[in-house]
Design an enzyme around this catalytic site. Sequence first.
Site, mmCIF file in Angstrom:
data_model
loop_
_atom_site.group_PDB
_atom_site.id
_atom_site.type_symbol
_atom_site.label_atom_id
_atom_site.label_comp_id
_atom_site.label_asym_id
_atom_site.label_seq_id
_atom_site.Cartn_x
_atom_site.Cartn_y
_atom_site.Cartn_z
ATOM 1 N N LYS A 1 0.856 2.076 -4.174
ATOM 2 C CA LYS A 1 1.537 1.448 -3.134
ATOM 3 C C LYS A 1 2.254 0.274 -3.321
ATOM 4 O O LYS A 1 3.390 -0.094 -2.650
ATOM 5 C CB LYS A 1 0.402 1.289 -2.149
ATOM 6 C CG LYS A 1 -0.429 2.337 -2.001
ATOM 7 C CD LYS A 1 -1.705 1.435 -0.690
ATOM 8 C CE LYS A 1 -2.743 2.621 -0.729
ATOM 9 N NZ LYS A 1 -3.985 2.164 -0.253
ATOM 10 N N GLY A 2 2.034 -0.106 -4.627
ATOM 11 C CA GLY A 2 2.475 -1.442 -4.938
ATOM 12 C C GLY A 2 4.251 -1.789 -4.984
ATOM 13 O O GLY A 2 4.556 -2.761 -4.739
ATOM 14 N N ASP B 1 1.758 -3.442 -17.208
ATOM 15 C CA ASP B 1 0.948 -4.257 -17.917
ATOM 16 C C ASP B 1 0.603 -3.664 -19.268
ATOM 17 O O ASP B 1 1.317 -4.020 -20.043
ATOM 18 C CB ASP B 1 -0.200 -4.419 -16.870
ATOM 19 C CG ASP B 1 -1.459 -5.504 -17.261
ATOM 20 O OD1 ASP B 1 -1.096 -6.306 -18.353
ATOM 21 O OD2 ASP B 1 -2.612 -5.139 -16.965
ATOM 22 N N LYS C 1 4.656 -7.465 -17.667
ATOM 23 C CA LYS C 1 3.368 -8.385 -18.315
ATOM 24 C C LYS C 1 3.477 -8.200 -19.840
ATOM 25 O O LYS C 1 2.431 -7.351 -20.449
ATOM 26 C CB LYS C 1 2.210 -8.275 -17.794
ATOM 27 C CG LYS C 1 1.775 -9.448 -16.892
ATOM 28 C CD LYS C 1 0.211 -9.258 -16.567
ATOM 29 C CE LYS C 1 -0.096 -8.984 -15.176
ATOM 30 N NZ LYS C 1 -1.406 -8.781 -14.850
ATOM 31 N N PHE D 1 -2.871 -12.655 -13.476
ATOM 32 C CA PHE D 1 -3.103 -11.525 -12.224
ATOM 33 C C PHE D 1 -2.195 -11.831 -11.121
ATOM 34 O O PHE D 1 -2.723 -12.863 -10.629
ATOM 35 C CB PHE D 1 -4.513 -11.299 -11.841
ATOM 36 C CG PHE D 1 -4.495 -10.067 -11.141
ATOM 37 C CD1 PHE D 1 -4.517 -8.840 -11.651
ATOM 38 C CD2 PHE D 1 -4.839 -10.153 -9.806
ATOM 39 C CE1 PHE D 1 -4.731 -7.548 -10.671
ATOM 40 C CE2 PHE D 1 -5.139 -9.410 -8.971
ATOM 41 C CZ PHE D 1 -4.898 -7.770 -9.267
ATOM 42 N N VAL D 2 -1.125 -11.234 -10.722
ATOM 43 C CA VAL D 2 -0.506 -11.687 -9.560
ATOM 44 C C VAL D 2 -0.462 -10.868 -8.427
ATOM 45 O O VAL D 2 -1.053 -9.617 -8.358
ATOM 46 C CB VAL D 2 0.882 -11.806 -10.095
ATOM 47 C CG1 VAL D 2 1.239 -12.793 -10.969
ATOM 48 C CG2 VAL D 2 1.545 -10.365 -10.585
ATOM 49 N N ARG E 1 -0.499 -7.904 0.009
ATOM 50 C CA ARG E 1 0.688 -6.941 -0.393
ATOM 51 C C ARG E 1 1.970 -7.633 0.397
ATOM 52 O O ARG E 1 3.177 -7.106 -0.041
ATOM 53 C CB ARG E 1 0.537 -5.580 0.011
ATOM 54 C CG ARG E 1 -0.534 -4.824 -0.885
ATOM 55 C CD ARG E 1 -0.321 -3.311 -0.625
ATOM 56 N NE ARG E 1 -1.445 -2.627 -1.227
ATOM 57 C CZ ARG E 1 -1.778 -2.165 -2.383
ATOM 58 N NH1 ARG E 1 -0.782 -2.257 -3.142
ATOM 59 N NH2 ARG E 1 -2.779 -1.376 -2.694
HETATM 60 P P1 5GP Z 1 -0.989 -0.542 -16.536
HETATM 61 O O1 5GP Z 1 -1.325 0.709 -16.729
HETATM 62 O O2 5GP Z 1 0.364 -1.105 -17.059
HETATM 63 O O3 5GP Z 1 -2.037 -1.725 -17.609
HETATM 64 O O4 5GP Z 1 -1.022 -1.358 -15.253
HETATM 65 C C1 5GP Z 1 -0.110 -1.008 -14.147
HETATM 66 C C2 5GP Z 1 -0.604 -1.123 -12.901
HETATM 67 O O5 5GP Z 1 -1.777 -1.873 -12.742
HETATM 68 C C3 5GP Z 1 0.116 -1.657 -11.861
HETATM 69 O O6 5GP Z 1 0.886 -0.569 -11.423
HETATM 70 C C4 5GP Z 1 -0.463 -2.505 -11.055
HETATM 71 O O7 5GP Z 1 -1.138 -1.550 -9.779
HETATM 72 C C5 5GP Z 1 -1.833 -2.780 -11.569
HETATM 73 N N1 5GP Z 1 -1.497 -4.247 -12.270
HETATM 74 C C6 5GP Z 1 -1.358 -4.647 -13.429
HETATM 75 N N2 5GP Z 1 -1.162 -5.968 -13.365
HETATM 76 C C7 5GP Z 1 -1.250 -6.533 -12.195
HETATM 77 C C8 5GP Z 1 -1.388 -7.611 -11.630
HETATM 78 O O8 5GP Z 1 -0.939 -8.858 -12.269
HETATM 79 N N3 5GP Z 1 -1.555 -8.047 -10.487
HETATM 80 C C9 5GP Z 1 -1.887 -6.721 -9.355
HETATM 81 N N4 5GP Z 1 -2.070 -6.812 -8.186
HETATM 82 N N5 5GP Z 1 -1.835 -5.254 -10.161
HETATM 83 C C10 5GP Z 1 -1.628 -5.262 -11.372
#
Ligand code: 5GP
Length: 190
Positions: A50-51, A110, A138, A159-160, A172
Amino acid sequence: MPESRPDYLPPEVQEILLSSEAIERRVRELGRQLEKDYAGGRLKFVCILKGAVPFAADLMRATALPVALDFVAVSSYGAATRTSGVVRLLKDLEHPIEGEDVLIVEDIVDTGLTLGYIRELLARRGPRSLRVAALLDKFERRVAEVDVEYVGFRIPDRFVVGYGLDYDERFRNLPYVAVLKPDVYRGEGA
Ligand code: 5GP
């Protein structure tokens, strides 16, 4: 003159990392970049629920290109602040993307595991082109090699929340990107 009001600051917010004005400016730049890169064409946005909803909504209005919109949802962290590394498709696209210029619109990259999974999944469906726009990168935490053609901001490993990003489904709707006070996730080992 539009009326301006100070951004709402919940008590859990420690620091605003990106103001709503900074995000707005950057989204406008990305919109213009898309117009150049896809001049004369049309785009299919695949918004990751949803982000990425606020980012996709603003980005599509920042470009004069014809934009169609579809959504996918993948498993999220729940209330945890770190990825499990396991990605599961919860909601698939409504329409085929074969032969289309597809832009995956994501809130944050991330480790890159989520995006890597979605990119691969969509690439197998024969789009004419496939690129990614992520509001936040990130980069320090990358585990999976994944191309991100349009990045809003590179941010440090924190973490944001806000502008679509949640912590346990909260925050959100903040118009900016912020860092929460550490005691908000105390006890979870984040
Ligand atoms: P990845 O698979 O790249 O590690 O993570 C991606 C997903 O993790 C993003 O779509 C998001 O939902 C969540 N995520 C990663 N870092 C953050 C953060 O700093 N804050 C939040 N709220 N979600 C994050």
